[in-house]
Design an enzyme around this catalytic site. Structure first.
Site, mmCIF file in Angstrom:
data_model
loop_
_atom_site.group_PDB
_atom_site.id
_atom_site.type_symbol
_atom_site.label_atom_id
_atom_site.label_comp_id
_atom_site.label_asym_id
_atom_site.label_seq_id
_atom_site.Cartn_x
_atom_site.Cartn_y
_atom_site.Cartn_z
ATOM 1 N N CYS A 1 -6.587 6.255 -8.650
ATOM 2 C CA CYS A 1 -5.164 6.229 -8.334
ATOM 3 C C CYS A 1 -4.831 7.449 -7.476
ATOM 4 C CB CYS A 1 -4.331 6.270 -9.618
ATOM 5 S SG CYS A 1 -2.552 6.188 -9.344
ATOM 6 N N HIS B 1 -2.177 -3.314 -10.269
ATOM 7 C CA HIS B 1 -2.147 -1.851 -10.309
ATOM 8 C C HIS B 1 -0.800 -1.347 -9.758
ATOM 9 C CE1 HIS B 1 -4.195 2.223 -9.807
ATOM 10 N NE2 HIS B 1 -3.074 2.369 -9.111
ATOM 11 N N GLU B 2 -0.353 -1.953 -8.664
ATOM 12 C CA GLU B 2 0.901 -1.492 -8.032
ATOM 13 C C GLU B 2 2.132 -1.892 -8.845
ATOM 14 O OE1 GLU B 2 -1.504 0.324 -5.680
ATOM 15 O OE2 GLU B 2 0.644 0.703 -5.866
ATOM 16 N N HIS C 1 2.771 0.446 -11.622
ATOM 17 C CA HIS C 1 3.448 1.685 -11.234
ATOM 18 C C HIS C 1 4.971 1.556 -11.337
ATOM 19 C CE1 HIS C 1 0.461 4.606 -10.020
ATOM 20 N NE2 HIS C 1 -0.137 3.775 -9.183
#
Ligand SMILES: O=C(O)C[C@@H](Cc1ccccc1)[C@H](O)SCc1ccccc1
Ligand code: NI
EC number: 3.5.1.88
Length: 185
Positions: free
Chosen positions: A112, A155-156, A159
């Site tokens: 990351c 993953h995004e 966030h």
């Protein structure tokens, strides 16, 4: 231009906050941010520019990572040399509306841009997802993804909800592979 110094690192509260929905019509500031996030990814994947500006390669960047707690992420998954990207888009207010029972994890684990240390271990995610998100005009779009592009988008999207990749790693046995989870090379 976004540089590594602009990327917020683990420990900053913005990376653990629930980001706010993006309102429409987009402000000029929102549009500028989206463009700058995508330009960062392009620059980070260009060896000359990345070297010149010491950029870490990235295939995704979420607004909270540059200190903006809004639900917006840029993703740029490259194709092969001289090929079109596999995926190039800005996800605004994305939600995963469907996913496979089967899970997948990158055999190399994940990193990351906001985490400056290696954290080994498998990060189990959905193998296939359907994302509902909005484009710059607020139109609702759907995107069906599998394998690596699906991993990147999960993953995004994490966030935007204050989740970091290592939250998914089994702390007692980082390389335990849950059943119905395939490894992606
Ligand atoms: O920090 C970010 O959100 C960008 C991550 C996204 C990501 C990491 C691991 C797995 C999927 C997505 C960076 O792209 S991490 C660096 C990187 C660069 C190229 C390929 C894979 C990971
Ligand atoms: Ni990240």
């Amino acid at each position: 231009m976004i540089l590594m110094k602009d990327i917020v690192r683990d420990g900053h509260s913005v990376l653990r906050a629930q980001a706010a929905k993006v309102e429409f019509p987009l402000t000029d500031e929102d549009k500028k941010l989206a463009a700058e996030m995508m330009t960062f990814l392009e620059n980070s994947q260009n060896p000359e520019i990345a070297e010149k500006h010491q950029l870490r390669a990235g295939v995704g960047l979420a607004a909270p990572q540059v200190g903006v707690s809004k639900q917006m992420s840029a993703v740029l998954v490259p194709g092969g040399d001289d090929e079109e990207p596999v995926l190039k888009t800005v996800l605004i207010n994305p939600t995963i509306i469907a996913h496979s029972v089967k899970n997948a994890a990158l055999s190399e684990g994940e990193g990351c841009l906001s985490v400056d240390r290696d954290i080994p271990g498998y990060v189990p995610r959905h193998e296939r997802i359907t994302i509902r998100y909005q484009d710059f005009d607020g139109n609702i779009l759907k995107l069906k993804l599998k394998d690596y592009p699906a991993i990147v988008c999960q993953h995004e999207i994490d966030h935007l909800h204050g989740i970091l990749f290592y939250d998914h790693i089994n702390s007692t046995n980082p390389f335990e592979l849950p059943e119905n989870t395939v490894l992606l090379e």
